[in-house]
Design an enzyme around this catalytic site. Structure first.
Site, PDB file in Angstrom:
ATOM      1  N   GLU A 211       0.836  -1.206   0.000  1.00 35.68           N
ATOM      2  CA  GLU A 211       0.000   0.000   0.000  1.00 35.68           C
ATOM      3  C   GLU A 211       0.871   1.256   0.000  1.00 35.68           C
ATOM      4  O   GLU A 211       0.658   2.192  -0.777  1.00 35.68           O
ATOM      5  CB  GLU A 211      -0.902   0.039   1.247  1.00 35.68           C
ATOM      6  CG  GLU A 211      -1.947  -1.042   1.310  1.00 35.68           C
ATOM      7  CD  GLU A 211      -1.493  -2.257   2.116  1.00 35.68           C
ATOM      8  OE1 GLU A 211      -0.284  -2.603   2.032  1.00 35.68           O
ATOM      9  OE2 GLU A 211      -2.333  -2.861   2.795  1.00 35.68           O
ATOM     10  N   GLY A 266       6.314  -1.936  14.617  1.00 34.95           N
ATOM     11  CA  GLY A 266       5.557  -0.878  13.941  1.00 34.95           C
ATOM     12  C   GLY A 266       4.563  -0.191  14.851  1.00 34.95           C
ATOM     13  O   GLY A 266       4.500   1.045  14.932  1.00 34.95           O
ATOM     14  N   ARG A 267       3.790  -0.972  15.587  1.00 41.88           N
ATOM     15  CA  ARG A 267       2.724  -0.381  16.423  1.00 41.88           C
ATOM     16  C   ARG A 267       3.269   0.253  17.699  1.00 41.88           C
ATOM     17  O   ARG A 267       2.505   0.783  18.501  1.00 41.88           O
ATOM     18  CB  ARG A 267       1.651  -1.417  16.718  1.00 41.88           C
ATOM     19  CG  ARG A 267       2.151  -2.715  17.336  1.00 41.88           C
ATOM     20  CD  ARG A 267       1.103  -3.815  17.285  1.00 41.88           C
ATOM     21  NE  ARG A 267       1.602  -5.098  17.744  1.00 41.88           N
ATOM     22  CZ  ARG A 267       2.228  -5.991  16.985  1.00 41.88           C
ATOM     23  NH1 ARG A 267       2.455  -5.726  15.721  1.00 41.88           N
ATOM     24  NH2 ARG A 267       2.612  -7.145  17.483  1.00 41.88           N
ATOM     25  N   GLU A 352      -3.372  -6.503  17.296  1.00 43.91           N
ATOM     26  CA  GLU A 352      -2.237  -7.085  16.574  1.00 43.91           C
ATOM     27  C   GLU A 352      -1.250  -7.710  17.577  1.00 43.91           C
ATOM     28  O   GLU A 352      -0.581  -8.688  17.255  1.00 43.91           O
ATOM     29  CB  GLU A 352      -1.532  -6.005  15.726  1.00 43.91           C
ATOM     30  CG  GLU A 352      -0.738  -6.571  14.556  1.00 43.91           C
ATOM     31  CD  GLU A 352      -0.367  -5.520  13.506  1.00 43.91           C
ATOM     32  OE1 GLU A 352      -1.166  -5.267  12.590  1.00 43.91           O
ATOM     33  OE2 GLU A 352       0.736  -4.953  13.603  1.00 43.91           O
ATOM     34  N   LYS A 493      -1.465 -10.591   2.891  1.00 43.51           N
ATOM     35  CA  LYS A 493      -0.591  -9.893   1.932  1.00 43.51           C
ATOM     36  C   LYS A 493      -0.096 -10.882   0.875  1.00 43.51           C
ATOM     37  O   LYS A 493      -0.069 -10.577  -0.314  1.00 43.51           O
ATOM     38  CB  LYS A 493       0.636  -9.311   2.648  1.00 43.51           C
ATOM     39  CG  LYS A 493       0.336  -8.201   3.628  1.00 43.51           C
ATOM     40  CD  LYS A 493       1.650  -7.647   4.194  1.00 43.51           C
ATOM     41  CE  LYS A 493       1.418  -6.731   5.367  1.00 43.51           C
ATOM     42  NZ  LYS A 493       2.638  -6.267   6.003  1.00 43.51           N
TER      43      LYS A 493
HETATM   44  O1  F6P Z   1      -0.244  -4.707   9.275  1.00 44.14           O
HETATM   45  C1  F6P Z   1       0.954  -5.364   9.428  1.00 44.14           C
HETATM   46  C2  F6P Z   1       2.094  -4.428   9.576  1.00 44.14           C
HETATM   47  O2  F6P Z   1       3.251  -5.190   9.485  1.00 44.14           O
HETATM   48  C3  F6P Z   1       2.053  -3.633  10.873  1.00 44.14           C
HETATM   49  O3  F6P Z   1       2.514  -4.347  11.956  1.00 44.14           O
HETATM   50  C4  F6P Z   1       2.869  -2.446  10.517  1.00 44.14           C
HETATM   51  O4  F6P Z   1       2.686  -1.415  11.424  1.00 44.14           O
HETATM   52  C5  F6P Z   1       2.327  -2.151   9.132  1.00 44.14           C
HETATM   53  O5  F6P Z   1       2.144  -3.441   8.560  1.00 44.14           O
HETATM   54  C6  F6P Z   1       3.194  -1.308   8.266  1.00 44.14           C
HETATM   55  O6  F6P Z   1       4.462  -1.871   8.062  1.00 44.14           O
HETATM   56  P1  F6P Z   1       5.644  -1.018   7.468  1.00 44.14           P
HETATM   57  O7  F6P Z   1       5.957   0.068   8.427  1.00 44.14           O
HETATM   58  O8  F6P Z   1       6.788  -1.977   7.299  1.00 44.14           O
HETATM   59  O9  F6P Z   1       5.200  -0.469   6.133  1.00 44.14           O
END
Ligand code: F6P
Length: 528
Positions: A211, A266-267, A352, A493
């Protein structure tokens, strides 16, 4: 054979205790103990957490704390702060606390705070240059708009914080967020912007997220088309990532690349350079205050005995309801429009992290783990789903969150807002018996936690978010699950990657299961 957790005497004791208090009315506990509010609330640096409106007798917390000790919670807390590889499936530390630490934090024998400070200094320099107008766009105009392109943890935290800190921002920079691969998201944001005054920050820990990469490429095309030169990219793009190789291929100037590390999930990453839009929008001082607030909570979590430890108490409360009352949801109800994205942020943080059914040792759990977290700000939610909270058949504990002071203007309305905040906790607990019809009876006995802070400023926002981070960790320790991986998300994904090539051309697909084939073929028939 049930798991060791279920068989443990501490778990069994809680089960027995739950049966003895199941019919209890929370309200009656206030009559028994005149000092119940005092006994069942804690304060920390301008934050009050009231957990008196719960199914908690004098025996309950000691039993929950015994479970926490039996699960070695103090050792796990120390292990996290000591940088051990507690993210076992990815063999990494989980060191978000290092991102806001003011003392050395070691990971694999290295003080990682030196790296953190280096990136913070780089951020500060960049923020100052943008906000002062020293760093201009390609045509020499000041940057007035920042677009964050990222998803999940690379977006929810900064978006929440920017909205929360709006009353403190000077308005010189506007912050926008593009997360969805649906082109409508990008189109709606870019449609209102002038490329000459726009900075685009591509935020992705992996720099591979479909995305984000798609939106970043589209934004790059837009910018180059608007400004008429590839050379414009240098002044209008920045990136936050741990994948420095990939970012170089994208063509972002090295001095505008802000590093993050594999030991940040990430979170849990708002505190890193992922918070760059927050610093640009609300100022570096606000970002530092956010850190300071989180640091207060970190020290509290690390050093306070379990019985008086806010994240521990809140984590154990969730365990109490999820495992012993079989609740399946918790409502997050900020009485603050500025926190309107808090429920979404907590959905990722909690669901998550805790949506796991395989324990650390690879066995399948035989007890419930993470539940549904959802919510909307009050008072709006009072006019949508509160009916179910008050009179529905589900037991849903609620977190009610508010700030004492308003800084947003319309100050006289704040008392009105808070009267609703106070009223809901009371109504959920007390209900209403004297009604003219059975339908008008409100049973009450619905538990809630009230979190009230002096002011919802950056510091208290930092405290609040760190409180929830650590609460989640406490639950993961009790349940013996890893709160820092997310293997389930990867599957969707991978499937999407397999499906995408089959969408090209008009030939019918028969590659997948009948349902997927049917849906794809309907799409092919009806797309232009
Ligand atoms: O949704 C899954 C995930 O891996 C999250 O844990 C993460 O915050 C998000 O996708 C975005 O990932 P990235 O920062 O690698 O683009």
């Amino acid at each position: 054979m049930p798991s060791p957790l279920i068989c443990s005497p501490e778990w069994q004791a809680l089960q027995g205790h739950q049966q003895t208090i199941a019919g209890l009315r929370i309200q009656s506990l206030f009559a028994i103990d005149k000092n119940r509010f005092k006994h069942f609330s804690l304060t920390l640096d301008g934050m009050l957490v009231d957990f008196s409106r719960h199914f908690l007798t004098n025996e309950t917390l000691p039993l929950l704390l015994a479970l926490a000790h039996a699960r070695d919670l103090p050792t796990w807390i120390a292990r996290m702060f000591n940088g051990e590889h507690i993210n076992n499936t990815e063999n990494r530390a989980a060191l978000h606390i290092a991102l806001r630490a003011d003392k050395p934090v070691y990971c694999d024998g290295r003080d990682v705070t030196a790296d953190v400070q280096r990136v913070l200094a780089q951020m500060e320099k960049f923020v100052t240059a943008i906000r002062s107008g020293i760093h201009t766009g390609f045509t020499g105009q000041r940057i007035t708009d920042v677009v964050n392109i990222g998803i999940g943890g690379s977006y929810l935290g900064p978006q929440l914080a920017c909205q929360a800190l709006r009353p403190y921002a000077d308005g010189s920079i506007r912050a926008h967020f593009v997360s969805n691969v649906d082109g409508e998201n990008l189109s709606a944001v870019l449609g209102g912007l002038n490329a000459a005054t726009t900075l685009i920050i591509v935020v992705s820990k992996t720099f591979t997220t479909q995305e984000t990469m798609t939106n970043a490429q589209a934004a790059r095309h837009w910018l180059v088309a608007q400004l008429g030169s590839e050379s414009a990219v240098g002044q209008h793009f920045a990136a936050v990532t741990s994948n420095t190789e990939k970012v170089a291929q994208f063509g972002i100037a090295p001095q505008h690349v802000f590093e993050m590390w594999d030991w940040v999930g990430g979170r849990y990453s708002l505190w890193s350079a992922v918070g760059l839009p927050v610093a640009l929008y609300a100022g570096m001082a606000a970002f530092q205050a956010l850190h300071a607030g989180a640091r207060v909570m970190d020290a509290h979590f690390r050093d306070t005995p379990l019985a008086h430890n806010l994240p521990v108490v809140l984590g154990l409360l969730d365990v109490w309801y999820i495992n012993f009352f079989n609740t399946q949801a918790r409502a997050v109800l900020p009485y603050a429009q500025a926190l309107s994205r808090l429920p979404a942020y907590l959905q990722q943080l909690e669901m998550e992290s805790l949506g796991k059914s395989i324990a650390r040792d690879g066995t399948t759990v035989d007890y419930a783990t993470g539940n549904i977290v959802w919510g909307e700000p009050g008072t709006d939610s009072q006019h949508s789903f509160f009916q179910l909270l008050h009179q529905g058949t589900l037991l849903i504990p609620a977190d009610l969150i508010a700030g004492c002071r308003s800084v947003a203007g319309f100050r006289e309305q704040h008392a009105l807002l808070l009267s609703n905040y106070f009223a809901q906790g009371e109504a959920l607990m007390n209900g209403k018996a004297d009604a003219n019809s059975p339908q008008a009876v409100v049973a009450g006995n619905r538990p809630s936690t009230s979190i009230l802070v002096e002011e919802l400023d950056a510091k208290h926002l930092g405290m609040l978010l760190a409180l929830y981070e650590h609460k989640v960790f406490v639950q993961s320790v009790i349940w013996n699950i890893n709160a820092f991986d997310q293997w389930g998300v990867a599957l969707g994904k991978q499937v999407a990657d397999r499906i995408l090539p089959t969408l090209a051309g008009d030939a019918k697909t028969a590659t997948f299961d009948a349902s997927t084939n049917g849906l794809i073929n309907f799409y092919k028939e009806h797309r232009p």
